[in-house]
Design a protein around this motif. Structure first.
Motif, PDB file in Angstrom:
ATOM      1  N   ALA A   1      -4.198  -2.287   3.522  1.00 43.53           N
ATOM      2  CA  ALA A   1      -3.378  -2.964   2.514  1.00 43.53           C
ATOM      3  C   ALA A   1      -3.190  -4.439   2.842  1.00 43.53           C
ATOM      4  O   ALA A   1      -3.260  -5.305   1.961  1.00 43.53           O
ATOM      5  CB  ALA A   1      -2.021  -2.268   2.414  1.00 43.53           C
TER       6      ALA A   1
ATOM      7  N   ARG B   1      -4.358  -8.069  -4.346  1.00 42.73           N
ATOM      8  CA  ARG B   1      -4.945  -7.099  -5.273  1.00 42.73           C
ATOM      9  C   ARG B   1      -3.822  -6.269  -5.849  1.00 42.73           C
ATOM     10  O   ARG B   1      -2.980  -5.742  -5.136  1.00 42.73           O
ATOM     11  CB  ARG B   1      -5.950  -6.188  -4.554  1.00 42.73           C
ATOM     12  CG  ARG B   1      -7.215  -6.899  -4.127  1.00 42.73           C
ATOM     13  CD  ARG B   1      -8.084  -6.004  -3.290  1.00 42.73           C
ATOM     14  NE  ARG B   1      -8.496  -4.823  -4.028  1.00 42.73           N
ATOM     15  CZ  ARG B   1      -9.260  -3.879  -3.488  1.00 42.73           C
ATOM     16  NH1 ARG B   1      -9.660  -3.967  -2.246  1.00 42.73           N
ATOM     17  NH2 ARG B   1      -9.598  -2.827  -4.198  1.00 42.73           N
ATOM     18  N   THR B   2      -3.829  -6.113  -7.121  1.00 40.74           N
ATOM     19  CA  THR B   2      -2.760  -5.351  -7.781  1.00 40.74           C
ATOM     20  C   THR B   2      -3.282  -4.119  -8.485  1.00 40.74           C
ATOM     21  O   THR B   2      -2.528  -3.299  -8.964  1.00 40.74           O
ATOM     22  CB  THR B   2      -2.033  -6.229  -8.809  1.00 40.74           C
ATOM     23  OG1 THR B   2      -2.978  -6.706  -9.764  1.00 40.74           O
ATOM     24  CG2 THR B   2      -1.355  -7.406  -8.128  1.00 40.74           C
TER      25      THR B   2
ATOM     26  N   GLY C   1       0.815  -1.212   0.000  1.00 39.65           N
ATOM     27  CA  GLY C   1       0.000   0.000   0.000  1.00 39.65           C
ATOM     28  C   GLY C   1       0.846   1.258   0.000  1.00 39.65           C
ATOM     29  O   GLY C   1       0.451   2.280   0.550  1.00 39.65           O
TER      30      GLY C   1
ATOM     31  N   GLY D   1      -4.600  -0.479  -5.776  1.00 41.90           N
ATOM     32  CA  GLY D   1      -5.752  -1.232  -5.322  1.00 41.90           C
ATOM     33  C   GLY D   1      -6.682  -0.556  -4.345  1.00 41.90           C
ATOM     34  O   GLY D   1      -7.710  -1.127  -3.977  1.00 41.90           O
ATOM     35  N   TYR D   2      -6.352   0.656  -3.873  1.00 40.30           N
ATOM     36  CA  TYR D   2      -7.266   1.346  -2.971  1.00 40.30           C
ATOM     37  C   TYR D   2      -8.488   1.833  -3.731  1.00 40.30           C
ATOM     38  O   TYR D   2      -8.379   2.314  -4.873  1.00 40.30           O
ATOM     39  CB  TYR D   2      -6.569   2.544  -2.309  1.00 40.30           C
ATOM     40  CG  TYR D   2      -5.595   2.169  -1.221  1.00 40.30           C
ATOM     41  CD1 TYR D   2      -6.028   1.955   0.081  1.00 40.30           C
ATOM     42  CD2 TYR D   2      -4.240   2.035  -1.491  1.00 40.30           C
ATOM     43  CE1 TYR D   2      -5.140   1.610   1.084  1.00 40.30           C
ATOM     44  CE2 TYR D   2      -3.340   1.692  -0.502  1.00 40.30           C
ATOM     45  CZ  TYR D   2      -3.798   1.475   0.793  1.00 40.30           C
ATOM     46  OH  TYR D   2      -2.912   1.120   1.782  1.00 40.30           O
TER      47      TYR D   2
ATOM     48  N   MET E   1      -2.640  -5.829  -0.807  1.00 42.26           N
ATOM     49  CA  MET E   1      -2.099  -4.826  -1.734  1.00 42.26           C
ATOM     50  C   MET E   1      -0.578  -4.830  -1.713  1.00 42.26           C
ATOM     51  O   MET E   1       0.052  -5.146  -0.715  1.00 42.26           O
ATOM     52  CB  MET E   1      -2.596  -3.426  -1.349  1.00 42.26           C
ATOM     53  CG  MET E   1      -4.088  -3.241  -1.469  1.00 42.26           C
ATOM     54  SD  MET E   1      -4.564  -1.587  -0.952  1.00 42.26           S
ATOM     55  CE  MET E   1      -6.343  -1.741  -0.951  1.00 42.26           C
TER      56      MET E   1
END
Length: 724
Positions: free
Chosen positions: A416, A722-723, A312, A351-352, A421
């Motif tokens: 994250a 998650r990318t 993150g 990914g946020y 993330m």
């Protein structure tokens, strides 16, 4: 990362923050070129130069200096900012409709007649002396000025959206009206100091009314309607008070005395303008010098190099960079726009969610306002209001500020971790080793702090730090020569206009409070409602601080809240430092408190997220700031008041508590937390933050119990990677 970022031979970007120091152009801001651009730039440079000269070389008489500050700010504000958003694609010509032409002609006649009469007063030494006939110059100054100002305002509202490079005729007249108001009060200051509070001349009243109208209109253009509405309610209170019940009742005031009093050093020219004309503009100049020398860009690059590759990473960069930039920036929303334009898209990339990216930036930028040593000029304002030494204030601010940023950091880290993330690839980030060799760019801030602790005045220390920003630039590719110094002075004026307007508007509130005595009566009401309970009084103080802060920059919100609330808290036996810190924190956090959360709304505009959902999430991420003030009220060591052992104990246990709080809010400790465990974690956090030995033991036991439960359930949900 943008493919346009320059790349070093080794593959890493030399700079990921190109353009972060660029000036942000507001939707209603004019951008002049050519001869007009030079004229406006020269006016801005003279405006800033007047302040620096008066503060460091030859002081200007107090009323004259403050009137030059307010009137000059109004003049520049109307020339630079239109009444509505401007068009980039407007045609080159500038046509006027018949109604607009008629309004402009009538407004010009009134304002020009008043300006001519003012010039005649000075040239013939025929001022409106105390005891002069009520009609003296009334038909050639007072009536024409107020009529012309009102008609020019109406014309500016009716004008269609025009191009950014065109000077509006109505706004030019309003700028002239601001000069006339300032000139009249400067010319009659020796009379007004006495007669404004007792028997003002009718021209005094009309000049004050015109000045207040101009202040409110510029505040609307630069800060929105929230503060204008609040000021309007206070002005209305000055006249409806005789019909209000209880503590709100007052005997009423004649319009002449009321408005003339407001435009003295009891109101508009009082403490809020004293602060904006010294500390605020000085540290805006400091920020402008850092911006012109691209030191702000270095701060952001440094943050990316240090934290960009972590999970993150861009969110953690936002925490670091906004802390560095926010403490020298007078507004939370302004900091969101400058750093958020870079960090928010990158947070979305890793990914946020858009609203989370915006809320992280808003929470971090608001936290910059409570970060020593500058605190967005808040430390100096608090020192001015309370008489508490600056050094004591910044030392007291250290632990609460650290706890706030640790809380935001833990929040984004848990987000994250929970969602798997990743950070940005290392080859897309600036090289830390290269940036570390330029750590001397932190010297201006170090010099500022050292100078203040050595006993230099705030003004002298700020001026030395500003000069240091120019000097250190000579060791970078972005050396500040005469052109860059002049640009920094010009930028200072433009950056200061919003705070000039809102502090003058806040001065109206201060004047009404001083004249009607509502501040004292409000304190009595607070005492009555709270009874003997300091806790209840603090809850009221929190609510009032947040409400007053909605739509106001931190400095103005704190100044007004301190005038209304602090006396009552101190009368209840609360230490002045604690009372003022308490008010200041909630004034700052109003920027991320729904329903009016300016910093959150600024972030939502960049992230293209829902503003209300963003403000709710910002509130959640900044939750620690809403808890910590109550804790330092009950636990003085959190403000560095106590032995070193007590201070260390509070800091360590509060840090653990902040970690548990973030875990409970985000639903992740050593694995995913269900709601029962989340509630236990948040209860444990509050126990740990409070700082007592018994509460610490309870909190520690609860945290250990959660750990054991999670260890007994190894099949906790694994975060999904998650990318983007």
């Amino acid at each position: 990362m943008s493919s346009s970022a320059p790349m070093a031979p080794g593959g890493a970007a030399d700079s990921i923050a190109d353009g972060v120091d660029a000036e942000v152009i507001a939707g209603n801001q004019r951008v002049f070129t050519g001869r007009m651009g030079l004229i406006i730039a020269a006016a801005c440079i003279l405006y800033t130069g007047m302040h620096i000269y008066s503060m460091n070389v030859q002081p200007i008489e107090t009323w004259v200096y403050r009137l030059l500050h307010v009137s000059g700010g109004l003049m520049l504000g109307f020339l630079l900012f239109a009444s509505r958003p401007l068009r980039d694609d407007a045609p080159a010509g500038q046509s006027y409709r018949l109604t607009e032409k008629l309004l402009l002609a009538a407004a010009a006649a009134g304002i020009l007649v008043a300006a001519g009469q003012l010039a005649a007063m000075f040239l013939a030494d025929d001022r409106v002396v105390t005891g002069a006939l009520a009609t003296k110059h009334l038909y050639t100054f007072g009536y024409p000025l107020i009529a012309g100002t009102a008609l020019a305002l109406l014309a500016s509202w009716m004008a269609p959206a025009r191009g950014r490079g065109r000077l509006g005729a109505a706004d030019t007249l309003l700028a002239l009206a601001a000069v006339v108001v300032g000139g009249y009060i400067i010319g009659h200051a020796d009379f007004l100091r006495i007669r404004a509070q007792v028997f003002p001349h009718v021209n005094d009243m009309w000049a004050a009314v015109a000045g207040i109208l101009l202040i409110l209109e510029l505040t609307r253009r630069l800060a929105g309607m929230a503060l204008v509405v609040i000021v309007g309610l206070f002005l209305a209170y000055g006249f409806v008070g005789p019909w209000l019940p209880g503590v709100l009742n007052h005997r009423g005031y004649a319009p002449g005395r009321f408005f003339a009093f407001i435009y003295t050093d009891n109101g508009i020219l009082g403490p809020t303008t004293a602060i904006s004309s010294t500390y605020i503009i000085l540290f805006i100049a400091f920020a402008a010098f850092l911006q012109a020398s691209r030191v702000g860009e270095y701060f952001v690059n440094f943050a990316f190099a240090a934290a960009g590759a972590m999970r993150g990473g861009p969110a953690k960069v936002a925490v670091f960079a906004s802390g560095l930039m926010g403490m020298i920036n007078g507004t939370s929303a302004g900091n969101v726009v400058s750093t958020g334009s870079l960090t928010i898209p990158l947070m979305k990339k890793v990914g946020y969610r858009p609203q989370t990216a915006a809320s992280v930036e808003a929470a971090a930028s608001s936290g910059g306002q409570i970060m020593p040593p500058i605190m967005g000029a808040g430390a100096f304002i608090m020192a001015e209001i309370t008489g508490i030494p600056y050094t004591e204030i910044v030392i007291a601010a250290a632990i609460p500020a650290l706890l706030y940023f640790l809380s935001v950091y833990f929040m984004v880290d848990k987000e994250a971790l929970r969602n798997g993330m990743q950070g940005l690839p290392r080859d897309q980030l600036p090289r830390f080793s290269a940036l570390a060799r330029r750590a001397f760019l932190f010297l201006p801030i170090v010099i500022l702090v050292v100078a203040l602790f050595l006993g230099y005045s705030v003004i002298r220390a700020g001026t030395v730090a500003m000069a240091a920003a120019a000097v250190v630039s000579w060791f970078t590719p972005h050396r500040m020569l005469l052109r860059e110094v002049l640009y920094a002075l010009e930028l200072t004026a433009r950056m200061s206009l919003q705070l000039v307007a809102v502090c003058a508007a806040a001065g109206v509130i201060v004047g009404v409070i001083a004249l009607t005595g509502i501040g004292t009566r409000f304190s009595s009401m607070l005492l009555g409602l709270a009874g003997e309970s300091q806790f209840v009084a603090l809850v009221f103080a929190m609510l009032v601080s947040i409400i007053l802060g909605m739509g106001m920059p931190t400095t103005a919100a704190y100044a007004v809240a301190a005038a209304v609330i602090a006396p009552g808290l101190i009368r209840m036996g609360i230490e002045p430092l604690t009372a003022h810190f308490f008010i200041f924190y909630y004034a700052v956090m109003s920027a991320i408190t729904p329903p009016v959360a300016l910093a959150s709304y600024a972030g939502a505009a960049i992230a293209q997220s829902d503003p209300m959902k963003t403000s709710v999430e910002s509130f959640k991420i900044g939750l620690a700031a809403f808890i910590v003030p109550f804790i330092f009220f009950y636990n003085a060591p959190m403000l560095m008041q106590g032995s070193w052992f007590e201070v260390a104990h509070v800091f360590v246990t509060a840090t653990i508590g902040i970690y548990l709080l973030a875990s409970g809010v985000q639903g992740w400790l050593f694995g995913r937390l269900g709601w029962p465990l989340r509630i236990i974690a948040m209860a444990a956090a509050l126990a740990m933050i409070s700082g007592g030995w018994v509460s610490d033991a309870i909190g520690f036991a609860a945290g250990a119990a959660i750990f054991l439960v999670q260890r007994a359930r190894p099949a906790a949900v694994t975060p999904a990677r998650r990318t983007g």
